[in-house]
Design a protein around this motif. Structure first.
Motif, mmCIF file in Angstrom:
data_model
loop_
_atom_site.group_PDB
_atom_site.id
_atom_site.type_symbol
_atom_site.label_atom_id
_atom_site.label_comp_id
_atom_site.label_asym_id
_atom_site.label_seq_id
_atom_site.Cartn_x
_atom_site.Cartn_y
_atom_site.Cartn_z
ATOM 1 N N GLU A 132 48.828 -74.747 -21.499
ATOM 2 C CA GLU A 132 48.920 -76.186 -21.185
ATOM 3 C C GLU A 132 47.559 -76.867 -21.281
ATOM 4 N N LEU A 133 46.534 -76.187 -20.785
ATOM 5 C CA LEU A 133 45.179 -76.772 -20.846
ATOM 6 C C LEU A 133 44.734 -76.923 -22.304
ATOM 7 N N GLU A 150 46.624 -77.442 -24.796
ATOM 8 C CA GLU A 150 47.410 -78.512 -25.427
ATOM 9 C C GLU A 150 46.893 -79.904 -25.037
ATOM 10 N N ASP A 151 46.135 -79.939 -23.907
ATOM 11 C CA ASP A 151 45.537 -81.215 -23.456
ATOM 12 C C ASP A 151 44.574 -81.751 -24.506
ATOM 13 N N ASP A 152 44.320 -83.044 -24.434
ATOM 14 C CA ASP A 152 43.388 -83.625 -25.412
ATOM 15 C C ASP A 152 41.937 -83.278 -25.118
ATOM 16 N N GLU A 153 41.648 -83.047 -23.816
ATOM 17 C CA GLU A 153 40.252 -82.817 -23.429
ATOM 18 C C GLU A 153 39.733 -81.496 -24.020
#
Ligand SMILES: Cc1cc2nc3c(=O)[nH]c(=O)nc-3n(C[C@H](O)[C@H](O)[C@H](O)COP(=O)(O)OP(=O)(O)OC[C@H]3O[C@@H](n4cnc5c(N)ncnc54)[C@H](O)[C@@H]3O)c2cc1C
Ligand code: FES
Length: 280
Positions: free
Chosen positions: A173-174, A176-179
């Motif tokens: 999930e991390l 997949e984040d934009d950051e």
């Protein structure tokens, strides 16, 4: 003798010892390890430096009782001591300001990830930590990890604490984040480190793992700790223990770790007595 100053039981079969070793404490850094012998006939046991206090001259180790030597170590009480305590060994973790760092600790691997997360936090990074265990009872250092992390997620296989699932579910999930994530550092069972490396590989995020092959001398002389990294043979004790997770041959590491299973079983059932004719 290196005296035990404090002892704490963190979970079933997992102990924390604070040991008086001023010379080791003076130089210790996150990512390094020590090799100890419980008594003068004992085998050499490598353990990561989980913490250090330069002023008090102490080193903290956290270990799981898995076989004969760690069981004997777990039987020691405050005031008693270990025969040898050599270190710091290995290369320290490269700690610098990089941005967002994800620290992944599995089981007993949370112990070595703690000083790294703290170091990364002190260096001004955004530290996002994920710690995983089979169940609630096996989660260690939760408060310590929370203190040095901007975000902390706990996962348990059975859902008895935190999120049900694996550390890699949260990591995905991390990713997949934009950051953007500057680096992922993973320490835990080899299967977990391999899964973390495979999760980050498609995203091209640098992934550091800390390897725990069988070690004997810890000086690069015996070859016991050799691991295949990329197309090179490395010695985890002097070239590591940290390596690029995308280059490690985890299959050969697992095979080498199983090499002495029969002898280890024998040592456990025979109380660690030497089977040669030396009478030790
Ligand atoms: C750099 C490094 C850091 C480590 N840090 C930690 C730590 O912080 N906490 C922790 O609980 N464990 C750590 N380990 C693993 C720990 O060294 C082993 O669990 C311990 O040596 C087991 O010894 P034993 O006699 O109790 O068990 P045994 O019955 O001898 O072995 C049980 C299992 O432990 C592993 N093992 C045994 N001997 C060694 C050895 N000399 N070197 C490496 N692995 C071995 C093998 O996988 C083996 O199957 C680390 C290992 C390495 C190489
Ligand atoms: S433990 Fe002997 S070479 Fe690394």
């Amino acid at each position: 003798m290196y005296k035990i100053i404090e002892k704490k039981i963190l979970s079933q079969g997992v102990n924390q010892l604070v040991i008086d070793a001023p010379l080791v404490a003076k130089k210790a850094q996150p990512g390094e390890f020590i090799i100890l012998r419980v008594n003068e006939n004992g085998e050499r046991v490598p353990l990561t430096i989980a913490d250090f206090d330069r002023e008090k001259g102490t080193i903290t180790i956290i270990f799981q009782e898995v076989g004969n030597s760690t069981r004997l170590l777990g039987e020691l009480e405050v005031g008693e001591g270990v025969a040898d305590f050599v270190g710091p060994l290995g290369h320290p973790t490269q700690i610098e300001k990089m941005g967002k760092i994800v620290c992944v600790g599995g089981g007993i691997g949370v112990a070595p990830i703690f000083p790294i997360a703290r170091g990364m936090h002190q260096a001004g990074n955004q530290v996002v930590s994920i710690i995983g265990a089979r169940n609630r009872e096996l989660v260690i250092l939760e408060d310590d990890m929370r203190e040095v992390s901007d975000e902390l997620t706990i996962t348990t296989d059975d859902g008895s604490h935190g999120r049900k699932g694996l550390v890699t579910d949260v990591l995905k999930e991390l990713l997949e984040d934009d950051e953007p994530i500057a680096e992922v550092i993973a320490i835990g069972p080899v299967v977990m480190m391999r899964a973390v490396a495979e999760t980050t590989r498609p995203y091209g995020v640098k992934t550091i793992v800390s390897l725990n092959p069988i070690m004997v001398d810890g000086t690069g002389m015996c070859g016991g700790c050799r691991v295949a990294v990329g197309d090179k043979t490395k010695f985890a004790c002097v070239d590591g223990p940290e390596f690029d997770g995308h280059k490690v041959d985890f299959a050969s590491l697992m095979a080498r770790q199983r090499m002495y299973v029969e002898q280890e079983k024998q040592a456990s059932t025979e109380g660690g007595k030497c089977q040669c004719h030396c009478q030790k």
